[in-house]
Design a protein around this motif. Structure first.
Motif, PDB file in Angstrom:
ATOM      1  N   GLU A  51      96.933  -3.350  86.257  1.00  0.00           N
ATOM      2  CA  GLU A  51      96.816  -4.234  85.096  1.00  0.00           C
ATOM      3  C   GLU A  51      97.992  -4.033  84.146  1.00  0.00           C
ATOM      4  O   GLU A  51      98.488  -4.987  83.539  1.00  0.00           O
ATOM      5  CB  GLU A  51      95.486  -4.005  84.391  1.00  0.00           C
ATOM      6  CG  GLU A  51      94.287  -4.431  85.236  1.00  0.00           C
ATOM      7  CD  GLU A  51      92.950  -4.073  84.610  1.00  0.00           C
ATOM      8  OE1 GLU A  51      92.836  -4.138  83.364  1.00  0.00           O
ATOM      9  OE2 GLU A  51      92.017  -3.712  85.354  1.00  0.00           O
ATOM     10  N   SER A  54     100.955  -5.922  85.546  1.00  0.00           N
ATOM     11  CA  SER A  54     100.858  -7.354  85.247  1.00  0.00           C
ATOM     12  C   SER A  54     101.215  -7.627  83.794  1.00  0.00           C
ATOM     13  O   SER A  54     101.898  -8.608  83.484  1.00  0.00           O
ATOM     14  CB  SER A  54      99.447  -7.874  85.546  1.00  0.00           C
ATOM     15  OG  SER A  54      99.179  -7.875  86.930  1.00  0.00           O
ATOM     16  N   SER A  55     100.747  -6.771  82.899  1.00  0.00           N
ATOM     17  CA  SER A  55     101.024  -6.960  81.473  1.00  0.00           C
ATOM     18  C   SER A  55     102.510  -6.803  81.163  1.00  0.00           C
ATOM     19  O   SER A  55     103.067  -7.561  80.360  1.00  0.00           O
ATOM     20  CB  SER A  55     100.215  -5.960  80.638  1.00  0.00           C
ATOM     21  OG  SER A  55      98.823  -6.140  80.826  1.00  0.00           O
ATOM     22  N   GLU A  68      98.997  -7.556  92.149  1.00  0.00           N
ATOM     23  CA  GLU A  68      98.297  -8.562  91.351  1.00  0.00           C
ATOM     24  C   GLU A  68      96.977  -9.032  91.963  1.00  0.00           C
ATOM     25  O   GLU A  68      96.354  -9.950  91.436  1.00  0.00           O
ATOM     26  CB  GLU A  68      99.222  -9.746  91.074  1.00  0.00           C
ATOM     27  CG  GLU A  68     100.381  -9.355  90.161  1.00  0.00           C
ATOM     28  CD  GLU A  68     101.043 -10.536  89.496  1.00  0.00           C
ATOM     29  OE1 GLU A  68     100.941 -11.662  90.026  1.00  0.00           O
ATOM     30  OE2 GLU A  68     101.672 -10.330  88.440  1.00  0.00           O
ATOM     31  N   PHE A 145      92.162 -10.030  79.835  1.00  0.00           N
ATOM     32  CA  PHE A 145      93.272  -9.770  80.764  1.00  0.00           C
ATOM     33  C   PHE A 145      93.436 -10.919  81.756  1.00  0.00           C
ATOM     34  O   PHE A 145      94.547 -11.396  81.977  1.00  0.00           O
ATOM     35  CB  PHE A 145      93.012  -8.460  81.512  1.00  0.00           C
ATOM     36  CG  PHE A 145      93.924  -8.242  82.686  1.00  0.00           C
ATOM     37  CD1 PHE A 145      95.215  -7.795  82.497  1.00  0.00           C
ATOM     38  CD2 PHE A 145      93.489  -8.492  83.976  1.00  0.00           C
ATOM     39  CE1 PHE A 145      96.073  -7.613  83.575  1.00  0.00           C
ATOM     40  CE2 PHE A 145      94.328  -8.303  85.059  1.00  0.00           C
ATOM     41  CZ  PHE A 145      95.629  -7.864  84.862  1.00  0.00           C
ATOM     42  N   GLU A 148      94.656 -14.151  79.716  1.00  0.00           N
ATOM     43  CA  GLU A 148      95.905 -14.107  78.968  1.00  0.00           C
ATOM     44  C   GLU A 148      97.067 -13.490  79.729  1.00  0.00           C
ATOM     45  O   GLU A 148      98.227 -13.766  79.395  1.00  0.00           O
ATOM     46  CB  GLU A 148      95.696 -13.333  77.658  1.00  0.00           C
ATOM     47  CG  GLU A 148      94.660 -13.970  76.731  1.00  0.00           C
ATOM     48  CD  GLU A 148      94.412 -13.133  75.482  1.00  0.00           C
ATOM     49  OE1 GLU A 148      95.149 -12.135  75.281  1.00  0.00           O
ATOM     50  OE2 GLU A 148      93.493 -13.474  74.715  1.00  0.00           O
ATOM     51  N   VAL A 149      96.783 -12.684  80.729  1.00  0.00           N
ATOM     52  CA  VAL A 149      97.855 -11.958  81.407  1.00  0.00           C
ATOM     53  C   VAL A 149      98.095 -12.446  82.826  1.00  0.00           C
ATOM     54  O   VAL A 149      99.245 -12.644  83.232  1.00  0.00           O
ATOM     55  CB  VAL A 149      97.546 -10.439  81.429  1.00  0.00           C
ATOM     56  CG1 VAL A 149      98.597  -9.681  82.238  1.00  0.00           C
ATOM     57  CG2 VAL A 149      97.471  -9.899  80.002  1.00  0.00           C
ATOM     58  N   HIS A 150      97.025 -12.655  83.580  1.00  0.00           N
ATOM     59  CA  HIS A 150      97.198 -13.022  84.990  1.00  0.00           C
ATOM     60  C   HIS A 150      97.758 -14.442  85.102  1.00  0.00           C
ATOM     61  O   HIS A 150      97.083 -15.417  84.774  1.00  0.00           O
ATOM     62  CB  HIS A 150      95.875 -12.927  85.741  1.00  0.00           C
ATOM     63  CG  HIS A 150      96.032 -13.126  87.221  1.00  0.00           C
ATOM     64  ND1 HIS A 150      95.936 -12.101  88.134  1.00  0.00           N
ATOM     65  CD2 HIS A 150      96.295 -14.245  87.952  1.00  0.00           C
ATOM     66  CE1 HIS A 150      96.132 -12.570  89.349  1.00  0.00           C
ATOM     67  NE2 HIS A 150      96.357 -13.866  89.263  1.00  0.00           N
ATOM     68  N   ASP A 151      98.984 -14.552  85.579  1.00  0.00           N
ATOM     69  CA  ASP A 151      99.611 -15.866  85.770  1.00  0.00           C
ATOM     70  C   ASP A 151      99.066 -16.551  87.011  1.00  0.00           C
ATOM     71  O   ASP A 151      98.791 -15.898  88.029  1.00  0.00           O
ATOM     72  CB  ASP A 151     101.125 -15.720  85.913  1.00  0.00           C
ATOM     73  CG  ASP A 151     101.810 -15.464  84.584  1.00  0.00           C
ATOM     74  OD1 ASP A 151     101.294 -15.956  83.555  1.00  0.00           O
ATOM     75  OD2 ASP A 151     102.850 -14.781  84.564  1.00  0.00           O
TER      76      ASP A 151
END
Length: 335
Positions: A51, A54-55, A68, A145, A148-151
């Motif tokens: 995580e 990814s961030s 990911e 997460f 907002e973070v995982h594309d």
């Protein structure tokens, strides 16, 4: 020609062997140069935290997204491994001669030493927290997460998103294991925390999957993918898989936490602070240092806060009076 091929093969084999030996030494043993150690500490912590990777987003531009489809391990076993590594890294850092370093290296040494030292001294208190809480708990951190973070910019991103939805039960199983350890040690959250978290989790799971933010945000991300890169049939299929994963894996994971907190609620009747925890005063002192970098006592820090508030209010009062606002309290006049 055969001799040349044999020579080249041996040369390449030797280079590969030397490269492997160098990597093993840098990765597992004390590097000769402290700069390599600084980098190794950061890289090892990051690689152990999908995580975080990814961030940070530092590997994605390089085309590396192998992490990911995974979530960070939240189990006590993993916490112990991280704690043990902290202690080892601190010992390795202190084995270098700080006096022989360049000024910029000494600064890096001091920063890393402070971080590792305060964390290592906090190991006895590693369970003096509430992993499921109303502000930064596992239960609200996970959807934050994912949203907002995982594309999701490609089919592989969508597949990784679904994989992370399916792995949430494993992550929350680690959280549950830690919660039970805390309960056994009489480390229980204040009652208001339990009440707020139960309301939050019930609201999160109390809607159809297609209304859950994990689904709606995923749909928004899918729509942003150009039509040339993903067919409508693929989008529908991925959306259907997300809906299924929410209904099964996600809601089951949250159901486990809800059931546990509901069972725990009658045992928690008060809203005590951390001073009520085992060795709570020592934990509070450590928390002050970790968050402020000072060794001030709780009373001294509180007094400082009161003085600062009084100073700020006096300055605000002077400004307000200068604007002709002379009646009422400072708060009322600001409004």
């Amino acid at each position: 020609m055969k001799k040349l091929r044999r020579y080249l093969f041996r040369a390449f084999a030797l280079i590969a062997l030397l490269a492997t030996a160098t990597f093993v030494h840098l990765w597992y043993f004390k590097p000769v140069f402290i700069g390599a150690f600084f980098e190794r500490v950061f890289i090892q912590y990051a690689l152990d935290d999908p995580e975080m990777l990814s961030s940070l987003g530092i590997l994605r531009p390089l085309g590396l997204t192998y992490y990911e489809d995974d979530l960070t391990d939240a189990s006590p076993k993993h916490e112990r491994a991280v704690s043990d590594k902290l202690v080892r890294d601190l010992a390795t850092l202190r084995s270098y001669d700080r006096g022989a370093l360049k000024p910029d290296q000494q600064l890096s040494f001091d920063v890393l030493e402070y971080f590792l030292d305060v964390q290592a001294r906090g190991v006895p208190f590693q369970h003096h927290d509430y992993p499921v809480n109303q502000l930064f708990g596992a239960q609200n951190g996970y959807p934050r997460f994912m949203n907002e973070v995982h594309d999701v910019k490609s089919a592989s991103d969508a597949q990784n998103y679904i994989a992370r939805l399916k792995k949430v039960e494993g992550k929350f199983a680690g959280v549950m294991e830690g919660l039970k350890l805390r309960e056994a040690a009489s480390i229980l959250p204040p009652r208001f925390v339990l009440e707020k978290v139960l309301i939050e989790m019930r609201a999160f799971t109390g809607v159809p999957a297609v209304q859950n933010s994990l689904y709606t945000e995923f749909q928004t991300k899918l729509k942003a993918i150009p039509a040339a890169d993903m067919s409508e049939a693929e989008r529908k299929d991925y959306a259907s898989q997300v809906e299924t994963a929410i209904n099964t894996n996600v809601y089951r994971a949250y159901g486990t936490l809800i059931a546990y907190y509901q069972k725990l609620l009658p045992k928690v009747t008060r809203n005590d602070g951390v001073w009520a925890l085992p060795n709570g005063d020592a934990f509070y002192d450590w928390a002050i240092e970790q968050n402020t970098t000072t060794k001030m006592s709780a009373d001294a820090l509180h007094a400082l806060g009161l003085d600062e508030v009084a100073t700020n209010e006096a300055q605000m009062d002077s400004i307000l009076r200068g604007e002709g606002l002379t009646e009422g309290t400072i708060g009322a006049r600001i409004e």
